[in-house]
Scaffold this active site. Structure first.
Site, PDB file in Angstrom:
ATOM      1  N   ASP A 142      12.768 -10.345 122.204  1.00 22.32           N
ATOM      2  CA  ASP A 142      12.593 -10.055 120.957  1.00 22.32           C
ATOM      3  C   ASP A 142      11.401 -10.851 120.634  1.00 22.32           C
ATOM      4  O   ASP A 142      10.939 -10.986 119.529  1.00 22.32           O
ATOM      5  CB  ASP A 142      13.837 -10.237 120.138  1.00 22.32           C
ATOM      6  CG  ASP A 142      13.319  -9.859 119.168  1.00 22.32           C
ATOM      7  OD1 ASP A 142      12.959  -8.810 118.578  1.00 22.32           O
ATOM      8  OD2 ASP A 142      14.709 -10.122 117.919  1.00 22.32           O
ATOM      9  N   ASP A 145      16.785  -1.443 113.255  1.00 22.48           N
ATOM     10  CA  ASP A 145      15.304  -3.169 112.606  1.00 22.48           C
ATOM     11  C   ASP A 145      14.515  -2.670 113.167  1.00 22.48           C
ATOM     12  O   ASP A 145      13.870  -2.150 114.350  1.00 22.48           O
ATOM     13  CB  ASP A 145      15.771  -4.015 113.294  1.00 22.48           C
ATOM     14  CG  ASP A 145      16.088  -4.792 113.580  1.00 22.48           C
ATOM     15  OD1 ASP A 145      14.198  -5.108 113.055  1.00 22.48           O
ATOM     16  OD2 ASP A 145      16.429  -6.039 114.139  1.00 22.48           O
ATOM     17  N   ARG A 197      12.353  -6.389 104.863  1.00 24.62           N
ATOM     18  CA  ARG A 197      12.885  -8.533 105.194  1.00 24.62           C
ATOM     19  C   ARG A 197      11.805  -8.882 104.868  1.00 24.62           C
ATOM     20  O   ARG A 197      10.571  -9.127 105.569  1.00 24.62           O
ATOM     21  CB  ARG A 197      13.426  -7.874 106.783  1.00 24.62           C
ATOM     22  CG  ARG A 197      13.607  -9.484 107.761  1.00 24.62           C
ATOM     23  CD  ARG A 197      14.109  -8.481 108.512  1.00 24.62           C
ATOM     24  NE  ARG A 197      14.445  -9.775 109.626  1.00 24.62           N
ATOM     25  CZ  ARG A 197      14.923  -9.438 111.198  1.00 24.62           C
ATOM     26  NH1 ARG A 197      15.233  -8.522 111.144  1.00 24.62           N
ATOM     27  NH2 ARG A 197      14.579 -10.552 111.542  1.00 24.62           N
ATOM     28  N   ASP A 218      11.611  -4.488 113.250  1.00 16.67           N
ATOM     29  CA  ASP A 218      10.245  -5.379 113.481  1.00 16.67           C
ATOM     30  C   ASP A 218       9.396  -4.905 112.358  1.00 16.67           C
ATOM     31  O   ASP A 218      10.048  -5.280 111.255  1.00 16.67           O
ATOM     32  CB  ASP A 218      10.005  -5.290 115.294  1.00 16.67           C
ATOM     33  CG  ASP A 218      11.230  -5.343 116.191  1.00 16.67           C
ATOM     34  OD1 ASP A 218      12.236  -5.946 115.853  1.00 16.67           O
ATOM     35  OD2 ASP A 218      10.772  -5.089 117.702  1.00 16.67           O
ATOM     36  N   ASN A 263      11.221 -13.205 117.704  1.00 20.71           N
ATOM     37  CA  ASN A 263      12.852 -13.147 116.815  1.00 20.71           C
ATOM     38  C   ASN A 263      12.128 -14.464 116.011  1.00 20.71           C
ATOM     39  O   ASN A 263      11.856 -15.656 115.816  1.00 20.71           O
ATOM     40  CB  ASN A 263      13.582 -13.279 118.301  1.00 20.71           C
ATOM     41  CG  ASN A 263      15.797 -13.650 118.039  1.00 20.71           C
ATOM     42  OD1 ASN A 263      15.493 -14.860 117.489  1.00 20.71           O
ATOM     43  ND2 ASN A 263      15.865 -12.759 117.909  1.00 20.71           N
ATOM     44  N   SER A 264      13.507 -14.317 114.952  1.00 20.22           N
ATOM     45  CA  SER A 264      13.455 -15.356 113.682  1.00 20.22           C
ATOM     46  C   SER A 264      14.175 -16.409 114.416  1.00 20.22           C
ATOM     47  O   SER A 264      13.699 -17.491 113.293  1.00 20.22           O
ATOM     48  CB  SER A 264      14.058 -14.679 113.054  1.00 20.22           C
ATOM     49  OG  SER A 264      13.239 -13.541 111.956  1.00 20.22           O
ATOM     50  N   GLU A 305       9.757  -6.079 108.740  1.00 19.47           N
ATOM     51  CA  GLU A 305      10.231  -7.789 107.669  1.00 19.47           C
ATOM     52  C   GLU A 305       8.296  -8.097 108.396  1.00 19.47           C
ATOM     53  O   GLU A 305       7.482  -7.055 108.924  1.00 19.47           O
ATOM     54  CB  GLU A 305      10.265  -8.276 109.334  1.00 19.47           C
ATOM     55  CG  GLU A 305       9.241  -8.646 110.437  1.00 19.47           C
ATOM     56  CD  GLU A 305      10.631  -9.069 111.468  1.00 19.47           C
ATOM     57  OE1 GLU A 305      11.654  -8.077 112.112  1.00 19.47           O
ATOM     58  OE2 GLU A 305      10.190  -9.727 112.281  1.00 19.47           O
ATOM     59  N   HIS A 347      16.236 -13.285 104.517  1.00 22.04           N
ATOM     60  CA  HIS A 347      16.371 -13.894 105.734  1.00 22.04           C
ATOM     61  C   HIS A 347      16.437 -15.203 106.547  1.00 22.04           C
ATOM     62  O   HIS A 347      16.162 -16.473 105.484  1.00 22.04           O
ATOM     63  CB  HIS A 347      15.730 -13.499 107.692  1.00 22.04           C
ATOM     64  CG  HIS A 347      16.732 -13.379 108.407  1.00 22.04           C
ATOM     65  ND1 HIS A 347      18.205 -13.567 108.956  1.00 22.04           N
ATOM     66  CD2 HIS A 347      16.340 -13.336 109.691  1.00 22.04           C
ATOM     67  CE1 HIS A 347      18.489 -13.848 109.918  1.00 22.04           C
ATOM     68  NE2 HIS A 347      17.740 -13.249 110.989  1.00 22.04           N
ATOM     69  N   LYS A 350       6.302  -9.243 116.446  1.00 23.08           N
ATOM     70  CA  LYS A 350       6.337 -10.269 116.197  1.00 23.08           C
ATOM     71  C   LYS A 350       6.882 -11.336 117.203  1.00 23.08           C
ATOM     72  O   LYS A 350       7.257 -11.153 118.301  1.00 23.08           O
ATOM     73  CB  LYS A 350       7.723  -9.961 114.577  1.00 23.08           C
ATOM     74  CG  LYS A 350       8.364  -8.966 116.285  1.00 23.08           C
ATOM     75  CD  LYS A 350       9.485  -9.461 116.086  1.00 23.08           C
ATOM     76  CE  LYS A 350      11.598 -10.174 115.476  1.00 23.08           C
ATOM     77  NZ  LYS A 350      12.253  -9.092 115.557  1.00 23.08           N
ATOM     78  N   SER A 407      19.661  -2.671 116.457  1.00 19.88           N
ATOM     79  CA  SER A 407      19.261  -3.631 116.494  1.00 19.88           C
ATOM     80  C   SER A 407      18.345  -4.470 116.943  1.00 19.88           C
ATOM     81  O   SER A 407      18.076  -3.680 118.471  1.00 19.88           O
ATOM     82  CB  SER A 407      19.932  -5.498 116.736  1.00 19.88           C
ATOM     83  OG  SER A 407      19.466  -7.252 117.448  1.00 19.88           O
ATOM     84  N   GLY A 408      17.104  -5.278 117.405  1.00 18.27           N
ATOM     85  CA  GLY A 408      16.024  -5.603 117.826  1.00 18.27           C
ATOM     86  C   GLY A 408      16.052  -6.330 119.141  1.00 18.27           C
ATOM     87  O   GLY A 408      15.695  -6.779 119.975  1.00 18.27           O
ATOM     88  N   LEU A 409      16.844  -7.315 118.261  1.00 20.06           N
ATOM     89  CA  LEU A 409      16.694  -8.268 119.282  1.00 20.06           C
ATOM     90  C   LEU A 409      18.405  -7.734 120.466  1.00 20.06           C
ATOM     91  O   LEU A 409      18.005  -8.310 121.651  1.00 20.06           O
ATOM     92  CB  LEU A 409      17.966  -9.573 118.854  1.00 20.06           C
ATOM     93  CG  LEU A 409      18.955 -10.549 119.751  1.00 20.06           C
ATOM     94  CD1 LEU A 409      17.699 -11.038 120.389  1.00 20.06           C
ATOM     95  CD2 LEU A 409      19.693 -12.157 118.470  1.00 20.06           C
TER      96      LEU A 409
END
Lengths: 273, 273, 273, 273
Positions: free
Chosen positions: D39, D66, D139, D68, D103-104, D95, D170, D101, D27-29
């Protein structure tokens, strides 16, 4: 006899490959030097492998790593072997000295590792390397450490027994007499590697005739670059202009050629739409 | 007028310093090239800073980093500034192009960043840099991108307003006319930096007379090393001996001198007892 | 008595700082473990310093590095000291074992370094550290290696003589008797550090009363995370849902709080315009 | 339906594997968070790959990165693909947002990349990945960026056309309605991946019934460790003893088990002689 040319960067490896050499020697002295460090394991093994990775990315010919004394004990060495396997490195040389090692031409004391310890390291490497993994070359520093030929022969026999694929015999004499003495007395089929840095007046033909399987040109690219950069820096500083050196340096277009900018332009045309 | 000499490694930085240059230019083209990569932000910012760190370790003179377009947005740039502060880097140049950038001499399209975006980046750097931190130089790529002088002048005024300590004006013409046009029209006291790679026949005296505060010799050490390594590799491969190049390359002892092995020997005498 | 809490990442360091601890212990066991490696110098010194660098970036409190046996000889140690100085690390502990070391609780053989060699290393560190640089703590592994108290006392006296700022005395007994024996017999003013991993039932008050200046909680954050991650992984896998663990894990908002996302939002408002 | 469990270190990957999960989500986060960073592509791609490399070294199950937004343009992405191929990474998710980027779930603005740009990136990845290389998952962040379902469907069709092996859709809603809407309307055979971080009360059985091929548990190990480390740090600080937490943390022996110290002891017996 095969010839390996030293590289200390992806760029110098590309140049060696384009010049026709069939093997790259990723020299510890050269890698240390470009990083501004002594050839005394000042660069960490992971810094060496990071640099190596850029080389392997850019050349098709096999890369042989100067693995110093293996960066620690058998356990460090086998970890590095795992990384070399994944990286696609063709071979690694480890020398029978303690960690941290000192450059063989330096004035520092040269300490050989105990035979059993070094053989354990070779055996661990051999057991880790797997099918198609890098060859392991044992570098004998007996002459560098002032030991007699007989001890070096005994050691090398043990190294082959422990799994070495080849023996690199090193000397700092101005002539190849130690190398030739060893070669004559070495009755094994295991190939012998030499590095004519100090006995550089000996031709490759002579080395081959003496039974050397691989000669390593260990630092000539680095030394060429030092001479050239020094000249150019001085000339510019003295001349107070760039024009005075322009004829002696590669044009920018040659950088672009070496690094294949054409491929980038073509990819931009395809992928940037 | 100050002169900065390009370096792409600690070793080339040492040579530039010993040759009398007062500033090191850590060139993005050169760093990319030695790693075998295009000058297109293929090297990550942390790989650039790792290489930079070895340079800063080994020279006393100030090091000016070619920071491309800042490695992302304002947030990436201010993070890098924090690392440069700790590292003791004297300055950083960022250019007004998007990320990832393309080398100014490459055939790729050249995209300028929106003014407000680039000014935000400069401002973020300025607010992060603190007392005694690196200077921030804004590099104007307007001429490279084919924009008119008036736009570049407007942009540069905004860059100074946003916190730039100096303006680096770039051109790929064979003559310095664009640079001189800009300099004449630039009424600010903020100093102007130039990089005579393509207009290399212009003397430093002329550049100084035209009001340039710093001239950057941006890639000559790299290009010298390419020429020299190519020659030596070819000569060895063709000549099948090392003797043919020995006179044209630095002796091993010179490597030891450049990297101060004497200090290591003295320390060994003290600390190994 | 001061208390240091182990961290193995910037995040765990932030949590320790927020919990009130005044010192971070950058544990070699913990750093090795999160990287999936044995605590046997499998991680290179530069990989350790890369990880350390992220910690130092994010906490205000002093960070004390577990420097194993110094990553090689005196020369490796003094190079690392230079990097720690630049990084702003508060102190480094080195233990009197050979390189590569083995974790003190592991079943591997424990080899002490010769006294003169270790003292040379301390002295090199001392001479390099300069004004305001990190303190150097000598960690005595005599009890770990099965040596008598008298030898450890003699060694520690020599370590202080060589420049150690404090002595870290280690034991793997379930009770603090070895530590207390040492402390009573230690007549020097040089402070004593202890690490109650195995004698964890001893209160900090008792350790302080016995004359310990700093107690290191050496691996509890790592061990807490292992327990928690194992529980949560098993629960999710068994329960086939995320809901079953939601109450036992930090919300995403807590991650954002710990890492100060609010500052990022504010910066975006300022610099993105 | 397959299940992927988040990991942020080799250690957390080992724990996930031992708990029975068939896939690791790097995971990137999580990677950003353990390094103390937002992130927001603050961690460089090479720092991400360094961390990833330690994971891949230690688990047998496939690792899904991940990635990104691909760390730059098509050219950066294809370079990273080459490294992932060599590393043996099973797949990478990118994504459809710009670089850098956000974080979503962060409050920052979410900017989608132009469709043609993102498709060029996917195509470059596809052309680079070769036989047996990593799968490439696109993504879609349309719901995160507040775009209508129809646009997301059109985009995803284009992504599949450009070479995506799967679509990761997502959502940050507390319920899976957006995911289910997409799934129903998605007529392609290309599999759909979901990440029930916010809609965590939905069972895996329901997700499977709705036609999700892979569910990613995206950050639970990290969040478990944060909760546990916070508790233990506070308890030790408050209790002034280690005994109060001993029952709630893994014993040191469990660390040794997870990292297979037995293998090290056996190797020492063989190779140290």
């Amino acid at each position: 006899m095969a010839l390996a040319m030293e590289a200390h960067s992806a760029l110098s490896a590309i140049i060696a490959e384009k010049s026709g050499f069939p093997v790259i020697w990723a020299s510890g002295l050269s890698l240390s030097s470009v990083h501004g460090l002594h050839d005394a394991n000042e660069l960490s093994w992971s810094q060496v492998l990071d640099a190596l990775s850029f080389m392997v990315d850019r050349v098709e010919i096999p890369v042989l790593l100067d693995g110093d004394s293996g960066y620690g004990d058998f356990n460090n060495f086998r970890l590095i072997i795992k990384r070399l396997v994944r990286m696609g490195v063709a071979g690694v040389v480890i020398e029978d000295k303690v960690f941290p090692k000192r450059n063989s031409f330096a004035e520092s004391a040269q300490h050989l590792a105990p035979v059993t310890e070094f053989c354990g390291k070779l055996k661990a490497g051999r057991d880790t390397v797997g099918e198609g993994g890098p060859i392991i070359v044992a570098r004998a520093e007996g002459f560098i450490a002032g030991r007699p030929l007989s001890e070096t022969l005994d050691r090398c026999a043990a190294y082959v027994e422990a799994g070495a694929d080849a023996i690199f015999i090193h000397s700092k004499r101005k002539d190849p007499s130690e190398i030739y003495d060893f070669r004559r007395a070495w009755k094994s089929h295991t190939p012998v590697v030499a590095c004519p840095t100090t006995y550089c007046s000996e031709s490759f033909a002579n080395l081959e005739a003496a039974g050397i399987a691989l000669a390593i040109c260990a630092n000539q690219s680095l030394r060429a670059s030092i001479r050239a950069m020094t000249k150019v820096c001085r000339a510019i500083h003295r001349g107070q202009a760039l024009s005075c050196v322009e004829a002696d340096i590669a044009p920018v277009a040659e950088i672009f050629d070496l690094l294949n900018y054409d491929e980038l332009y073509q990819a931009e045309a395809v992928y940037l739409g």
